[in-house]
Scaffold this active site. Structure first.
Site, PDB file in Angstrom:
ATOM      1  N   ARG A  94       0.825  -1.220   0.000  1.00  0.00           N
ATOM      2  CA  ARG A  94       0.000   0.000   0.000  1.00  0.00           C
ATOM      3  C   ARG A  94       0.861   1.274   0.000  1.00  0.00           C
ATOM      4  NH1 ARG A  94      -3.764  -0.170   4.659  1.00  0.00           N
ATOM      5  NH2 ARG A  94      -4.284  -2.274   4.028  1.00  0.00           N
ATOM      6  N   ARG A 134      -3.340   7.042   0.705  1.00  0.00           N
ATOM      7  CA  ARG A 134      -3.808   8.280   1.311  1.00  0.00           C
ATOM      8  C   ARG A 134      -2.783   9.056   2.131  1.00  0.00           C
ATOM      9  NH1 ARG A 134      -9.312   7.217   4.482  1.00  0.00           N
ATOM     10  NH2 ARG A 134      -8.671   5.022   4.395  1.00  0.00           N
ATOM     11  N   ARG A 141      -6.819  11.892  -6.071  1.00  0.00           N
ATOM     12  CA  ARG A 141      -8.048  11.199  -5.726  1.00  0.00           C
ATOM     13  C   ARG A 141      -9.224  12.156  -5.498  1.00  0.00           C
ATOM     14  NH1 ARG A 141      -9.029   6.683  -3.228  1.00  0.00           N
ATOM     15  NH2 ARG A 141     -11.122   7.559  -3.374  1.00  0.00           N
ATOM     16  N   TYR A 169     -15.225 -11.516   1.725  1.00  0.00           N
ATOM     17  CA  TYR A 169     -16.012 -10.342   1.311  1.00  0.00           C
ATOM     18  C   TYR A 169     -17.304 -10.769   0.615  1.00  0.00           C
ATOM     19  CZ  TYR A 169     -12.325  -7.056   2.527  1.00  0.00           C
ATOM     20  OH  TYR A 169     -11.413  -6.293   3.218  1.00  0.00           O
TER      21      TYR A 169
END
Lengths: 335, 335
Positions: free
Chosen positions: B23, B27, B36, B148
Site C-alpha cells: 500500500r 492516502r 483522488r 467479502y
C-alpha cells in the site's frame, strides 16, 4: 461443578472436562435479548439484580461448570476517570481518548468505590451456585484497555495504540503500568468477593510484535497474575507462534484461541493446563458437526488440565442448540 | 532496481535489500490525495492514466525497487459477476452476498474482458520503469475474496465466511475453487502483460484454524502458485505458528507479517526467501526510530533472499518522512 473446574485448573485429571464458554451470556440467547430489551448494556452490567440473572442464564439452560460474571472488560476504565459509552453499530467509545504523554493518568479511584456493583454481583453468584459451578471473575488486560483508551473506539488492527508505542515509548510503558495498577486491585477485589478463578483478557496484545510484547506486555502480565491468590487464566489472541510468552506470564491456565493446534500447544506447554480452543464459528454449523468437532478436541486435549471452551467468544449468530451440543458432548465423556 | 528485486526473490545475495511497501501508493501521500479528489476509488483503479500516475508516485518520491500496480484485491470479484462498491466509512460492500450453496458461482467471464484495464496499466508501468524497478502484480486470495463475498462487507473476525465453512463444507470448497479459477487466469494475464513478480494476498486466511487451512486453503494456494511462471510472493496474516503452511504453498517468497520473529522465520524456512516484516505502526514514530528499527531488521534478515517491506500495508496516518527514512535506510546499506 466447582471442584471439577478447579481440579482441571490445577492440572489434575477430571472425570470429564469442565466446560464453559467465553461470552456465554449474550445476544444469542432469547432470554438474554428479552431482559436486555428493558436495560441498556451499561445499566445491565451495573445493576446486580439484572447482571445476576443474565450471568445465570447459560448455567440454568446448559448446566455449564463455570458461571462468569456478566460484566465488561472496559469497566476498568472507570477508576481511571475515563468515561465511555456503547454506541450502537460502533461499539465502545471513550469520551476523551488518550492522545499523548500528558494524558496518561497518574492515579486512580479506589476500585471498591467505582466498581462496587461487581463485588455485589460476585457475592450473589457465589451464594447462588454454591458447589455447583466455579464463579469466574475477569478483567481486561493493560494493552487491550490501552487500545480502547488511545483509539477512542474499536479499531481493526489497533494501529492507534501501536502508533502510540512507536511515538511515545516511555509514556506507553506508563500507560500500561497505570492500567496494571487498576487491574491488580480489581482482581484482588473480585477474589475478596468470591471469585473462584479469574481470567485476564488481554485479547489484542498479540498484535504487538514478539519483541514489543516481551518488553512491554509480559512484565505487566507477570505483575498482575502474581498478585492474585486464586487460579488464573490468561487469554491473548494471535499467540500461536509464541505460546512461551503466555506460559511466562505465570498464569495457571493458558486459554488458546482457535488458530492454535492443540497437539502442538500440549507439547510446547508441557503440564501447564490449557483452556479452549474450539473455533467459535463451528457453532454456526449443525449440532452433529459441533458434537463431532468437540469430541475430537476433547480426545486430543487429554484427560488432565483441560477446561473445555471456545477459542473466542460465542458469536451472536449462534443457535443455542449448537451451544447445547457443545456442552452435552463434554458431559457425555466418561473416563 | 528490477534485477536487485529478482535476485532477492530467487534467494540470491544482493548489495542491499530491495525495498517496497505494501500500500505504498495511498492516502498518506499528499499527491495521492490531490489526484483522488477528482476520481472515486473505482474510477481511479480502472482508468489506466490515473492508475499509472498513482502507481508511480511512491517510485518517484522514494525510489523504491518495486512498483506495485495501483488496484484492489476485490477486482477479482468482477469476472464472477459479483458487484461491489466502496462505502465511505464502511469499506467495500458486495451488492448481493453469497448466502448459501446455491449462490456459489459456477463459471466466470474471461478476465481479459472485465479486467482489461489491469493489462493496460501493467504495460504502461513496464514501459515506464524499464530496468529501474520490478513491476509487481497481485490478486486477492480465495479465502479473502470469499470472505467479502459471503459477509457482504468488512467483518472483524470474518465470522460469516468461517460460519459458511461450518454450515456448508462442500459449498465452501466449491467457492474457494471458483475464486482460484479466476485468480489463476488473472495472474497469468498479469504476467502476459508485463508483471515481473506477482503477490497473492490471502490476508485473512490465517483466521482459519490450522486443520481447516490445510484442508481448504493450502490446495488452492498450491494450484494458483504452480500456474504462474514468474516469481511469486504469498502473504497471509496470523501465520506465525505455522510458517510451514506458507512454505508448502510453493511460493518463491514468503511475506511475513510483523508478529513473526524474523530469526525464527529464517530458521524455520531455511533458504526460502522472505519479505517483510517491519511493524507498520513503527512508521508512526519519528524518522530516527524508523531508521534504527529498519536497520536492525535488515541486519537480522541477512544478505540473501530478503525483500525489505512492512508486515502489512502503510497506515493512512503515516508521515511520508517515515517512509522516506525506511527506504533511505535500505539504500544506505553497503555489503
Amino acid at each position: 461443578m466447582r471442584e471439577r473446574f478447579l481440579r482441571a485448573a490445577r492440572g489434575q485429571r477430571t472425570d470429564r472436562p469442565p466446560v464453559w464458554l467465553m461470552r456465554q451470556a449474550g445476544r444469542y440467547l432469547p432470554e438474554y435479548r428479552e431482559l436486555r430489551a428493558d436495560h441498556s448494556f451499561r445499566e445491565a452490567i451495573s445493576t446486580p439484580d439484572v447482571a445476576e440473572e443474565i450471568s445465570l442464564q447459560p448455567w440454568e439452560r446448559f448446566g455449564v461448570d463455570g458461571v462468569v460474571m456478566y460484566s465488561d472488560i472496559l469497566v476498568a476504565l472507570e477508576p481511571l476517570g475515563l468515561d465511555y459509552h456503547i454506541e450502537s453499530g460502533v461499539g465502545p467509545v471513550v469520551a476523551d481518548p488518550i492522545d499523548g504523554p500528558t494524558d496518561v493518568p497518574g492515579s486512580h479511584d479506589p476500585v471498591d468505590d467505582s466498581l462496587d456493583y461487581v463485588g455485589d454481583l460476585l457475592e450473589r453468584l457465589t451464594e447462588r451456585v454454591g458447589e455447583e459451578a466455579a464463579v469466574i471473575g475477569f478483567a481486561g488486560g493493560p494493552f487491550t484497555l490501552a487500545s480502547y483508551a488511545v483509539a477512542g473506539e474499536p479499531s481493526r488492527s489497533h494501529v492507534p495504540v501501536r502508533g502510540f508505542r512507536a511515538a511515545h515509548p516511555a509514556a506507553f510503558d506508563d500507560l500500561l503500568a497505570a492500567f496494571a495498577d487498576v487491574v491488580v486491585e480489581f482482581l484482588q477485589y473480585q477474589v475478596e468477593h468470591g471469585a473462584d478463578v479469574v481470567q485476564l483478557f488481554d485479547t489484542y496484545a498479540g498484535l504487538l510484535g514478539p519483541e514489543d510484547y516481551e518488553e512491554y506486555v509480559l512484565p505487566v502480565h507477570q505483575r498482575i497474575l502474581d498478585a492474585v491468590d486464586v487460579p488464573t487464566i490468561i487469554f491473548v489472541r494471535n499467540m500461536a507462534g509464541r505460546l512461551d510468552q503466555l506460559a511466562a506470564s505465570g498464569a495457571d491456565v493458558v486459554s488458546l484461541d482457535w488458530t492454535v493446534d492443540i497437539d502442538a500447544a500440549r507439547e510446547q506447554l508441557g503440564d501447564l493446563p490449557v483452556q479452549g480452543n474450539l473455533d467459535p464459528s463451528y457453532l454456526l454449523g449443525d449440532p452433529d458437526f459441533v458434537a463431532e468437532r468437540t469430541r475430537e478436541l476433547i480426545d486430543r486435549a487429554g484427560s488432565s488440565g483441560h477446561i473445555l471452551n471456545l477459542g473466542h467468544g460465542v458469536d451472536r449468530r449462534t443457535d443455542p442448540l449448537a451451544v447445547e451440543a457443545f456442552v452435552r458432548t463434554a458431559k457425555s465423556i466418561e473416563r
